[in-house]
Structures are given as C-alpha cells and as structure tokens.
Design a protein around this motif. Structure first.
Motif, short mmCIF file in Angstrom:
data_model
loop_
_atom_site.label_atom_id
_atom_site.label_comp_id
_atom_site.label_asym_id
_atom_site.label_seq_id
_atom_site.Cartn_x
_atom_site.Cartn_y
_atom_site.Cartn_z
N VAL A 77 -65.97 -44.49 15.91
CA VAL A 77 -64.44 -44.69 15.02
C VAL A 77 -63.84 -46.03 16.32
O VAL A 77 -63.15 -47.03 16.17
CB VAL A 77 -63.44 -43.82 14.78
CG1 VAL A 77 -62.48 -43.86 14.64
CG2 VAL A 77 -64.32 -43.08 13.51
N GLU A 78 -64.09 -45.18 17.55
CA GLU A 78 -63.08 -45.89 18.52
C GLU A 78 -63.81 -47.11 19.42
O GLU A 78 -63.14 -48.47 19.59
CB GLU A 78 -63.07 -44.90 19.87
CG GLU A 78 -62.61 -45.79 20.61
CD GLU A 78 -63.26 -45.54 22.25
OE1 GLU A 78 -63.55 -46.86 22.90
OE2 GLU A 78 -64.87 -44.64 22.50
N TRP A 80 -65.93 -49.61 16.47
CA TRP A 80 -66.00 -50.15 15.76
C TRP A 80 -64.45 -50.11 15.05
O TRP A 80 -63.90 -51.73 14.99
CB TRP A 80 -66.42 -50.09 15.00
CG TRP A 80 -68.50 -49.76 15.07
CD1 TRP A 80 -68.85 -48.51 15.07
CD2 TRP A 80 -69.07 -50.88 16.22
NE1 TRP A 80 -70.10 -49.51 16.04
CE2 TRP A 80 -70.02 -49.91 16.44
CE3 TRP A 80 -68.99 -52.08 16.15
CZ2 TRP A 80 -70.97 -51.01 16.94
CZ3 TRP A 80 -69.64 -52.68 16.70
CH2 TRP A 80 -70.87 -52.33 16.54
N ILE A 81 -63.45 -49.07 14.63
CA ILE A 81 -62.39 -48.95 14.46
C ILE A 81 -61.10 -50.11 15.61
O ILE A 81 -60.16 -51.30 15.81
CB ILE A 81 -61.45 -49.02 13.51
CG1 ILE A 81 -62.38 -48.36 12.86
CG2 ILE A 81 -59.83 -48.59 13.27
CD1 ILE A 81 -62.33 -47.35 11.58
N GLY A 82 -60.79 -48.74 16.57
CA GLY A 82 -60.53 -49.53 18.14
C GLY A 82 -60.50 -50.79 18.20
O GLY A 82 -59.96 -51.81 18.78
N GLY A 129 -62.52 -53.14 16.62
CA GLY A 129 -63.19 -54.53 15.70
C GLY A 129 -61.93 -54.89 15.55
O GLY A 129 -61.71 -56.08 14.93
N LEU A 130 -60.80 -53.84 14.93
CA LEU A 130 -60.06 -54.39 13.84
C LEU A 130 -59.20 -54.81 14.50
O LEU A 130 -58.54 -56.46 13.96
CB LEU A 130 -58.88 -52.95 13.20
CG LEU A 130 -57.82 -53.57 12.55
CD1 LEU A 130 -58.23 -53.86 11.37
CD2 LEU A 130 -57.44 -51.94 12.34
N VAL A 153 -53.30 -50.02 17.88
CA VAL A 153 -54.85 -49.63 17.57
C VAL A 153 -55.14 -50.10 18.33
O VAL A 153 -55.99 -49.03 19.43
CB VAL A 153 -55.73 -49.85 16.32
CG1 VAL A 153 -56.92 -50.14 15.81
CG2 VAL A 153 -54.47 -49.56 14.88
N ALA A 174 -57.37 -46.95 21.19
CA ALA A 174 -58.79 -46.70 21.33
C ALA A 174 -58.76 -46.83 22.84
O ALA A 174 -60.53 -45.79 23.34
CB ALA A 174 -59.14 -48.77 20.93
#
Length: 111
Positions: free
Chosen positions: A11-12, A14-16, A18-19, A42, A46
């Motif tokens: 999560v860290e 890809w979301i942290g 990538g987003l 974000v 991350a």
C-alpha cells in the motif's frame, strides 16, 4: 522478502508513490490546489510508513542471533518512542513557524 510481502508495504509503495505521481503528472489534475495538497500529504504519510517499516524491519532480526532465536522477532514501539516522534514533529513545526515569521517568507517586507 518478509517486508516486501506485507500488505502495508505494498500500500505504501503503490498508493504512497503512485497516487502523488498521478496527481502531479496528469494535466487536468495538476491545476487543482486541493489535489496537489492531497498528493503532498499522501507522500508524507508514505514516507512515514517507509521509515516505520525500516525501523521495525531492523528490530525483527537480532544482531547477534543465537540458538535461542529462530526466525523473526516481534517488535512494537513503546509509548515513549511514540512520544519522541510526537515531540519531533512538534519541534519541526515550531522551527518552521519561527523561521517563516522571522525571515518573512510570506512575501511581505522583512524586518
């Protein structure tokens, strides 16, 4: 391999990572100040999670691992360690606020 397989690490990553990249690269989203602020928050969260995983990962394998320890150890930060983190965040914000006030970084006249 253990840290890579943990869901929080994924999560860290890809979301942290990538987003914020998507929010700052896509031309339609780049113009929104609130989305840019979201990308910054974000990314900071991350980075915190990455540091947390780094510290926890370092505590999971004993330095001088003897026959008494098989596999990975468990580690949870104490209340004192969380208090040190809160104090560090507080002091960083105080130094930032004092620097902004003393150096007049808001665009106004300097003292």
């Amino acid at each position: 391999h253990y840290l890579w397989s943990r869901p929080m690490f994924q999560v860290e990553l890809w979301i942290g990572l990538g987003l914020p990249i998507v929010l700052t690269v896509v031309p339609g989203l780049r113009k929104s100040l609130s989305l840019q602020l979201l990308a910054a928050v974000v990314a900071l969260v991350a980075l915190f999670v990455a540091r947390y995983d780094f510290v926890i990962g370092g505590q999971m394998v004993a330095l001088f691992k003897g026959s008494w320890s098989h596999g990975l150890l468990s580690y949870t930060p104490s209340l004192t360690e969380w208090a040190v983190l809160a104090t560090a965040v507080f002091l960083a914000n105080v130094v930032n606020a004092l620097g902004e006030k003393q150096l007049a970084l808001d665009g106004g006249e300097s003292r």
